[in-house]
Enzyme design. Structure first.
Site, PDB file in Angstrom:
ATOM      1  N   LYS A  91       6.501  19.599  38.209  1.00  0.00           N
ATOM      2  CA  LYS A  91       6.273  20.065  36.847  1.00  0.00           C
ATOM      3  C   LYS A  91       4.819  20.493  36.651  1.00  0.00           C
ATOM      4  O   LYS A  91       3.905  19.898  37.220  1.00  0.00           O
ATOM      5  CB  LYS A  91       6.591  18.961  35.824  1.00  0.00           C
ATOM      6  CG  LYS A  91       8.079  18.777  35.547  1.00  0.00           C
ATOM      7  CD  LYS A  91       8.734  17.887  36.557  1.00  0.00           C
ATOM      8  CE  LYS A  91      10.158  17.548  36.159  1.00  0.00           C
ATOM      9  NZ  LYS A  91      10.831  16.686  37.144  1.00  0.00           N
ATOM     10  N   LYS A 108      14.228  25.019  38.416  1.00  0.00           N
ATOM     11  CA  LYS A 108      15.111  24.131  37.654  1.00  0.00           C
ATOM     12  C   LYS A 108      14.618  24.066  36.209  1.00  0.00           C
ATOM     13  O   LYS A 108      13.616  23.423  35.915  1.00  0.00           O
ATOM     14  CB  LYS A 108      15.136  22.738  38.274  1.00  0.00           C
ATOM     15  CG  LYS A 108      16.155  21.795  37.637  1.00  0.00           C
ATOM     16  CD  LYS A 108      16.209  20.481  38.401  1.00  0.00           C
ATOM     17  CE  LYS A 108      17.265  19.559  37.821  1.00  0.00           C
ATOM     18  NZ  LYS A 108      16.938  19.082  36.464  1.00  0.00           N
ATOM     19  N   GLU A 156      23.850  14.715  36.051  1.00  0.00           N
ATOM     20  CA  GLU A 156      24.244  16.049  35.630  1.00  0.00           C
ATOM     21  C   GLU A 156      24.827  16.817  36.806  1.00  0.00           C
ATOM     22  O   GLU A 156      24.531  16.527  37.962  1.00  0.00           O
ATOM     23  CB  GLU A 156      23.064  16.823  35.029  1.00  0.00           C
ATOM     24  CG  GLU A 156      21.882  16.965  35.958  1.00  0.00           C
ATOM     25  CD  GLU A 156      20.694  17.660  35.308  1.00  0.00           C
ATOM     26  OE1 GLU A 156      20.881  18.272  34.250  1.00  0.00           O
ATOM     27  OE2 GLU A 156      19.601  17.591  35.874  1.00  0.00           O
TER      28      GLU A 156
END
Length: 522
Positions: free
Chosen positions: A423, A474, A300
């Site tokens: 995360k 992000k 990406e």
């Protein structure tokens, strides 16, 4: 002549008087021990001069200052669906407030039981079954042992709550490890009988002679196989979800914001006078399997706004840029029929990739960071590339990073990264997040909160990023409800900080230079 009924009557009256006197003494002692007469005298004296319009409201506010702090009465776990339509858990937390039980907050968390970097079509069904099992176990933990474990604790005591949760999870790991050892012992008893046939060579198998006249070709350096994924323990999402629920409950009871609460826990004192917003790392273009073409090099393209822009200005600029890129791609697709395939059939080994990335960064100075440029298994090349490019851009690890539990236990795996994308999933508590952020700050490594597999609409990650002073965050592209909810929360935080005069400004990019001295692998 005396009446025989009088002594009986006088006896009952004396007994009642004595009981009533004892009752008054107990009542007086009860009120004195709770300072009721003193408090009543104070409020009545001051209220007479203040003469409030709402007399009973004034009394209620006064006595509320002396009420017992809210304590956890119970937690309830429920099964819900995440943004991908898969099962996860929701935690509702109740407290006793002024002798009444009240629901304080709800929270959800990603049940990340599948590592997308290791998942194939063959393992997908098994992973989904394990994810269902994880939710089932998590609900059992929340509604039974964790409910009893936390009953009576104060939500404000986050450190104690997280310690109890982590200790409970560790006990479960040890129980599972002990059971695995027992199962392994049973397997070893039967294994020798099976090994006889598997180690026997086939009858009549002859060794082939080497061909003559052929020049030997030096084999290429073998590619290291993928490391096995970190084991994900089923039910772990219960730990992280309950920890987050306790933090949110404390925030609501104190009538403050989660990012201020996180900052206070991080600083172990009052939050800083100025707080800055994280720079958003926004996905502008997908280049992998989900895209129309087959671009092999990049997964990406991510846009990062200049530090001088406000968060709101950054989102507006990135949204305009995303729309222009989308418009251009659809125009190109319709005319070229998805012919933007790059370097198809061209393969490069890890050493060749170093040269490729170096030339790419030199050619395009606007590149400020590389995320997972190599596999984490290619440790030697990771280190070489980071030494070459760290003075020019951020060298970030996402898939190449490890879980927060591993980072706390084993450290940052040497000096190979200038930032890690982490995360908030599974058994990660609020205290774990704070601990790993401090660990990374000491080693000049950028702490970057990100979204895991199966995100929910819970926007707490935005508060965590601001509260811990993250340089970046992000969250993906500016689409889908679970992402937009977090972007909206970040804009609300920025506005709140600006109104309080506490909004700091992000500094210009300073790329941590990674030393050329290779760390000791041991």
């Amino acid at each position: 002549m005396s009446d025989s009924r009088v002594p009986s009557s006088n006896g009952r009256s004396a007994e009642q008087a004595r009981d009533f006197h004892q009752l008054k003494q107990r009542a007086a002692e009860y009120y004195r021990s709770n300072s009721v007469p003193q408090r009543m005298q104070e409020v009545l004296n001051t209220m007479f001069y203040d003469k409030p319009d709402d007399v009973y409201g004034h009394l209620a506010n006064y006595f509320a200052n002396f009420a017992k702090p809210a304590a956890i009465s119970r937690i309830v776990g429920k099964e819900i669906l995440d943004a991908e339509g898969e099962r996860t858990v929701e935690v509702e937390l109740f407290c006793i407030i002024k002798n009444f039980e009240k629901s304080i907050c709800f929270t959800t968390m990603s049940n990340c039981y599948r590592d997308p970097h290791y998942t194939t079509q063959d393992t997908m069904d098994k992973a989904n079954e394990l994810k269902k099992l994880s939710v089932q176990i998590a609900l059992e933990w929340i509604n039974e042992p964790l409910n009893s474990l936390l009953k009576g604790l104060l939500p404000a005591n986050q450190i104690k709550v997280d310690k109890l949760l982590s200790e409970y999870f560790q006990r479960k790991l040890e129980e599972d490890e002990e059971q695995r050892k027992k199962d392994t012992d049973v397997e070893e008893i039967t294994e020798p009988e099976l090994s006889i046939s598997t180690n026997t060579a086939p009858i009549g198998d002859k060794k082939k002679k080497p061909l003559k006249g052929k020049k030997s070709i030096a084999p290429e350096k073998p590619i290291k196989p993928l490391e096995p994924p970190e084991p994900l323990f089923p039910g772990g999402v219960a730990i992280g979800a309950v920890s987050l629920a306790v933090a949110k409950a404390s925030v609501k009871l104190q009538n403050t914001s989660l990012y201020l609460h996180i900052a206070s826990l991080n600083q172990e004192e009052e939050p800083p006078k100025e707080m800055r917003m994280p720079l958003p790392m926004i996905s502008l273009l997908s280049c992998g399997k989900l895209s129309g073409g087959k671009l092999k090099l990049m997964k990406e393209v991510i846009g990062v706004p200049k530090p001088s822009l406000s968060f709101k200005q950054s989102l507006k600029m990135m949204m305009d840029l995303q729309q222009q890129i989308t418009k251009w791609i659809f125009t190109q697709k319709s005319g070229e029929k998805e012919k933007y395939e790059i370097l198809i059939g061209v393969f490069k080994n890890p050493d060749e990739m170093i040269e490729l990335y170096t030339s790419l960064v030199e050619k395009y100075p606007s590149i400020i960071g590389l995320i997972d440029p190599l596999r984490k298994e290619d440790a030697e090349q990771w280190f070489k590339l980071s030494c070459l490019l760290s003075p020019q851009c951020y060298f970030l690890a996402d898939a190449a990073s490890r879980s927060i539990d591993k980072l706390i236990k084993d450290g940052l795996d040497g000096n190979r990264y200038s930032g890690l994308i982490l995360k908030h999933t599974n058994q990660t508590t609020i205290s774990d997040f704070i601990q790993v952020a401090k660990l990374m700050e000491v080693q000049d490594c950028r702490f970057i909160p990100g979204l895991g597999d199966g995100a929910t609409t819970d926007d707490s990650i935005a508060d965590i990023a601001v509260g811990l002073g993250a340089r970046f965050i992000k969250l993906g592209g500016l689409c889908h409800g679970e992402r937009v909810a977090k972007y909206n929360r970040l804009m609300a935080i920025e506005e709140e900080l600006a109104q309080r005069g506490a909004l700091g400004h992000a500094a210009e990019h300073q790329f941590p230079v990674i030393s050329e001295e290779e760390p000791d692998p041991n």
